[in-house]
Design an enzyme around this catalytic site. Sequence first.
Site, PDB file in Angstrom:
ATOM      1  CG  HIS A  12      38.501  -6.041  -3.713  1.00 47.33           C
ATOM      2  ND1 HIS A  12      38.619  -7.225  -3.036  1.00 47.33           N
ATOM      3  CD2 HIS A  12      38.016  -6.365  -4.930  1.00 47.33           C
ATOM      4  CE1 HIS A  12      38.225  -8.225  -3.802  1.00 47.33           C
ATOM      5  NE2 HIS A  12      37.855  -7.730  -4.969  1.00 47.33           N
ATOM      6  NE  ARG A  19      42.330  -9.178 -10.991  1.00 43.07           N
ATOM      7  CZ  ARG A  19      41.708 -10.210 -10.462  1.00 43.07           C
ATOM      8  NH1 ARG A  19      42.106 -10.688  -9.330  1.00 43.07           N
ATOM      9  NH2 ARG A  19      40.690 -10.776 -11.069  1.00 43.07           N
ATOM     10  CB  SER A  72      38.939 -12.861  -3.460  1.00 46.11           C
ATOM     11  OG  SER A  72      38.671 -11.499  -3.329  1.00 46.11           O
ATOM     12  CE  LYS A 103      32.734 -14.880  -8.880  1.00 45.48           C
ATOM     13  NZ  LYS A 103      33.460 -13.631  -8.710  1.00 45.48           N
TER      14      LYS A 103
HETATM   15  O1  PNS Z   1      34.295  -8.919  -8.918  1.00 40.33           O
HETATM   16  P1  PNS Z   1      33.298 -10.051  -8.938  1.00 40.33           P
HETATM   17  O2  PNS Z   1      33.279 -10.775  -7.641  1.00 40.33           O
HETATM   18  O3  PNS Z   1      33.516 -10.975 -10.091  1.00 40.33           O
HETATM   19  O4  PNS Z   1      31.878  -9.321  -9.114  1.00 40.33           O
HETATM   20  C1  PNS Z   1      30.827  -9.944  -9.770  1.00 40.33           C
HETATM   21  C2  PNS Z   1      29.506  -9.189  -9.520  1.00 40.33           C
HETATM   22  C3  PNS Z   1      29.098  -9.297  -8.074  1.00 40.33           C
HETATM   23  C4  PNS Z   1      29.688  -7.721  -9.870  1.00 40.33           C
HETATM   24  C5  PNS Z   1      28.456  -9.832 -10.443  1.00 40.33           C
HETATM   25  O5  PNS Z   1      28.406 -11.204 -10.213  1.00 40.33           O
HETATM   26  C6  PNS Z   1      27.055  -9.234 -10.262  1.00 40.33           C
HETATM   27  O6  PNS Z   1      26.803  -8.151 -10.723  1.00 40.33           O
HETATM   28  N1  PNS Z   1      26.170  -9.982  -9.568  1.00 40.33           N
HETATM   29  C7  PNS Z   1      24.810  -9.545  -9.313  1.00 40.33           C
HETATM   30  C8  PNS Z   1      23.808 -10.263 -10.234  1.00 40.33           C
HETATM   31  C9  PNS Z   1      23.844  -9.654 -11.616  1.00 40.33           C
HETATM   32  O7  PNS Z   1      23.387  -8.547 -11.824  1.00 40.33           O
HETATM   33  N2  PNS Z   1      24.431 -10.396 -12.585  1.00 40.33           N
HETATM   34  C10 PNS Z   1      24.582  -9.882 -13.946  1.00 40.33           C
HETATM   35  C11 PNS Z   1      23.656 -10.530 -14.897  1.00 40.33           C
HETATM   36  S1  PNS Z   1      24.012 -12.250 -15.061  1.00 40.33           S
END
Ligand code: PNS
Length: 158
Positions: free
Chosen positions: A17, A90, A128, A41
């Site tokens: 990150h 990745r 992570s 999660k």
């Molecule tokens: O890298 P990650 O941890 O998979 O990131 C996921 C993240 C936090 C970017 C995603 O879950 C997110 O945008 N969450 C906020 C809620 C949202 O807008 N969800 C998208 C529509 S379901």
Amino acid sequence: MDKCIVPGTFDPITNGHLDVIKRVSKIFDEVIVAVAESEKKGVLFDLDQRKKLAIESCKKISNVKVKSFDCLLVDFAKKNQCNVLVKGLRGYVDFEYEFQMAALNYQLDNTLETFFVMSPPKYMYLSSSHVRELARLGGDITKLVPACVNEAFYLKNQ
Ligand code: PNS
């Protein structure tokens, strides 16, 4: 360029990150690291801890701000007057999920663009969830995470 958001769950923030954040901090004037509250999660570190670890990890990068959010990412972006999201990729395993998220966010707000940054080979395998698993089973994570995260795992296991 003006500013961008690097969103994620950051449970916890890793050197992968940080690599993305450092690289985009050289391109954008301001980078907002957006730490998401994540119900689905089942996180190890709570939102406050994840935010604090991100702040500590990014403290030497002067144009980075860390914020947390508990709403749609498109709404967070609007609130912060930002129309660029940056995500690390990745490899092809990430691609399908990130492609869907980018398309969904674009559908919700077509002024919002998602940019992707490829991970360097040394971080291609790093996630992570792998770090959490390694730490749980006593593996060495010192080269994979910032020192404060290593310390946080140590304190958690006391
Ligand atoms: O890298 P990650 O941890 O998979 O990131 C996921 C993240 C936090 C970017 C995603 O879950 C997110 O945008 N969450 C906020 C809620 C949202 O807008 N969800 C998208 C529509 S379901």
